[in-house]
Design an enzyme around this catalytic site. Structure first.
Site, PDB file in Angstrom:
ATOM      1  N   SER A   1       0.802  -1.221   0.000  1.00 56.00           N
ATOM      2  CA  SER A   1       0.000   0.000   0.000  1.00 56.00           C
ATOM      3  C   SER A   1       0.836   1.272   0.000  1.00 56.00           C
ATOM      4  O   SER A   1       0.409   2.298  -0.523  1.00 56.00           O
ATOM      5  CB  SER A   1      -0.944   0.000   1.208  1.00 56.00           C
ATOM      6  OG  SER A   1      -1.875  -1.053   1.081  1.00 56.00           O
ATOM      7  N   PHE A   2       2.021   1.226   0.577  1.00 56.36           N
ATOM      8  CA  PHE A   2       2.877   2.410   0.607  1.00 56.36           C
ATOM      9  C   PHE A   2       3.298   2.816  -0.807  1.00 56.36           C
ATOM     10  O   PHE A   2       3.452   4.003  -1.104  1.00 56.36           O
ATOM     11  CB  PHE A   2       4.112   2.150   1.478  1.00 56.36           C
ATOM     12  CG  PHE A   2       4.942   3.375   1.712  1.00 56.36           C
ATOM     13  CD1 PHE A   2       4.566   4.315   2.667  1.00 56.36           C
ATOM     14  CD2 PHE A   2       6.094   3.600   0.983  1.00 56.36           C
ATOM     15  CE1 PHE A   2       5.321   5.457   2.885  1.00 56.36           C
ATOM     16  CE2 PHE A   2       6.864   4.737   1.189  1.00 56.36           C
ATOM     17  CZ  PHE A   2       6.474   5.672   2.148  1.00 56.36           C
ATOM     18  N   GLU A   3       3.466   1.844  -1.694  1.00 57.87           N
ATOM     19  CA  GLU A   3       3.895   2.120  -3.064  1.00 57.87           C
ATOM     20  C   GLU A   3       2.745   2.514  -3.990  1.00 57.87           C
ATOM     21  O   GLU A   3       2.968   3.034  -5.084  1.00 57.87           O
ATOM     22  CB  GLU A   3       4.622   0.905  -3.650  1.00 57.87           C
ATOM     23  CG  GLU A   3       5.951   0.593  -2.992  1.00 57.87           C
ATOM     24  CD  GLU A   3       5.836  -0.113  -1.640  1.00 57.87           C
ATOM     25  OE1 GLU A   3       6.810  -0.050  -0.880  1.00 57.87           O
ATOM     26  OE2 GLU A   3       4.776  -0.725  -1.351  1.00 57.87           O
TER      27      GLU A   3
ATOM     28  N   ALA B   1      -4.439  -3.182   1.500  1.00 54.26           N
ATOM     29  CA  ALA B   1      -4.893  -3.532   2.850  1.00 54.26           C
ATOM     30  C   ALA B   1      -3.742  -3.303   3.821  1.00 54.26           C
ATOM     31  O   ALA B   1      -2.669  -3.880   3.659  1.00 54.26           O
ATOM     32  CB  ALA B   1      -5.364  -4.978   2.900  1.00 54.26           C
ATOM     33  N   ILE B   2      -4.000  -2.451   4.801  1.00 52.18           N
ATOM     34  CA  ILE B   2      -3.021  -2.176   5.850  1.00 52.18           C
ATOM     35  C   ILE B   2      -3.653  -2.644   7.156  1.00 52.18           C
ATOM     36  O   ILE B   2      -4.702  -2.134   7.559  1.00 52.18           O
ATOM     37  CB  ILE B   2      -2.675  -0.676   5.921  1.00 52.18           C
ATOM     38  CG1 ILE B   2      -2.257  -0.161   4.539  1.00 52.18           C
ATOM     39  CG2 ILE B   2      -1.568  -0.440   6.947  1.00 52.18           C
ATOM     40  CD1 ILE B   2      -2.140   1.356   4.455  1.00 52.18           C
TER      41      ILE B   2
ATOM     42  N   THR C   1       3.449  -2.392  16.184  1.00 48.84           N
ATOM     43  CA  THR C   1       4.363  -1.250  16.124  1.00 48.84           C
ATOM     44  C   THR C   1       3.655  -0.080  15.443  1.00 48.84           C
ATOM     45  O   THR C   1       2.590  -0.257  14.843  1.00 48.84           O
ATOM     46  CB  THR C   1       5.630  -1.604  15.311  1.00 48.84           C
ATOM     47  OG1 THR C   1       5.257  -1.788  13.939  1.00 48.84           O
ATOM     48  CG2 THR C   1       6.301  -2.868  15.848  1.00 48.84           C
TER      49      THR C   1
ATOM     50  N   HIS D   1       4.265   1.242  12.737  1.00 52.40           N
ATOM     51  CA  HIS D   1       4.399   1.148  11.284  1.00 52.40           C
ATOM     52  C   HIS D   1       3.058   1.352  10.575  1.00 52.40           C
ATOM     53  O   HIS D   1       2.966   2.045   9.557  1.00 52.40           O
ATOM     54  CB  HIS D   1       5.008  -0.216  10.921  1.00 52.40           C
ATOM     55  CG  HIS D   1       5.303  -0.383   9.481  1.00 52.40           C
ATOM     56  ND1 HIS D   1       4.531  -1.169   8.657  1.00 52.40           N
ATOM     57  CD2 HIS D   1       6.283   0.134   8.705  1.00 52.40           C
ATOM     58  CE1 HIS D   1       5.028  -1.135   7.435  1.00 52.40           C
ATOM     59  NE2 HIS D   1       6.092  -0.352   7.433  1.00 52.40           N
TER      60      HIS D   1
ATOM     61  N   PHE E   1      -9.683   6.000  -3.379  1.00 47.98           N
ATOM     62  CA  PHE E   1      -8.997   5.463  -2.205  1.00 47.98           C
ATOM     63  C   PHE E   1      -9.665   4.153  -1.802  1.00 47.98           C
ATOM     64  O   PHE E   1     -10.702   4.138  -1.151  1.00 47.98           O
ATOM     65  CB  PHE E   1      -9.053   6.470  -1.053  1.00 47.98           C
ATOM     66  CG  PHE E   1      -8.316   6.018   0.176  1.00 47.98           C
ATOM     67  CD1 PHE E   1      -6.941   6.124   0.252  1.00 47.98           C
ATOM     68  CD2 PHE E   1      -8.996   5.485   1.261  1.00 47.98           C
ATOM     69  CE1 PHE E   1      -6.249   5.715   1.386  1.00 47.98           C
ATOM     70  CE2 PHE E   1      -8.320   5.071   2.397  1.00 47.98           C
ATOM     71  CZ  PHE E   1      -6.945   5.184   2.461  1.00 47.98           C
TER      72      PHE E   1
END
Length: 181
Positions: free
Chosen positions: A62-64, A86-87, A92, A94, A119
């Site tokens: 998802s970050f990319e 999906a996150i 942590t 993160h 989104f």
């Protein structure tokens, strides 16, 4: 007064979509993609990977997604870009960083390019919650496909009459571009 609203009565066969999918948590993202494809197909879009209406772009996670979504939107080959990912919260911080940057990046891609960028990144506390949103109780992938269809239709209605003008002219001097149209 004119009312503008996305609709599904126009020629759907002329719309083009890019779907950017994060591979991480693919148990969830595969289901989101299936739901999205189901919606698009039921509305008349050819979702075949060999077809001309939908391109599929897989990224690590998802970050990319936002970087690729922006690049794809900048090409102006698509009427909408759908971002799926999906996150899932871990132990942590993160999760917080990735979720925040994904949301900001996807919004920025839409604002910077003028192309609808949907989104479709789930942010959940547990895998169970993600699975519920990707098919067990409902499939939000369907909603993301519907949002893309509606926004693509709406943005077509809002285009300047002279859409053949260079994008730079429209962005830098929209008043002049409209008068020349």
């Amino acid at each position: 007064m004119t009312v503008f609203e996305g609709n599904f009565t126009e020629d759907i066969s002329s719309l083009r979509f890019a779907i950017v999918i994060g591979r991480f948590n693919d148990l969830v993202t595969d289901k989101l993609l299936s739901g999205c494809q189901d919606c698009l197909k039921r509305h008349g879009v050819d979702v075949n990977p060999d077809g001309t209406q939908v391109d599929y772009i897989w990224v690590p996670g998802s970050f990319e997604v936002p970087m690729v979504a922006r690049q794809v939107a900048l090409s102006h080959r698509y009427d909408a870009v759908i971002c799926l990912g999906a996150i899932i919260r871990g132990q942590t911080p993160h999760f917080d960083y990735v979720a925040a940057e994904a949301a900001k990046g996807i919004a920025a891609a839409a604002f910077q390019t003028g192309v609808p960028v949907v989104f479709g990144i789930l942010t959940t506390d547990t895998l169970q919650q993600a699975l519920e949103r990707a098919g067990i109780k409902s499939n939000l992938g369907w909603n993301y496909g519907l949002s893309a269809l509606e926004m693509a239709s709406l943005m077509r209605q809002l285009r300047p009459r002279n859409e053949d003008k260079p994008l730079e002219l429209l962005e830098n001097n929209p008043q002049q571009a409209l008068m020349e149209g």
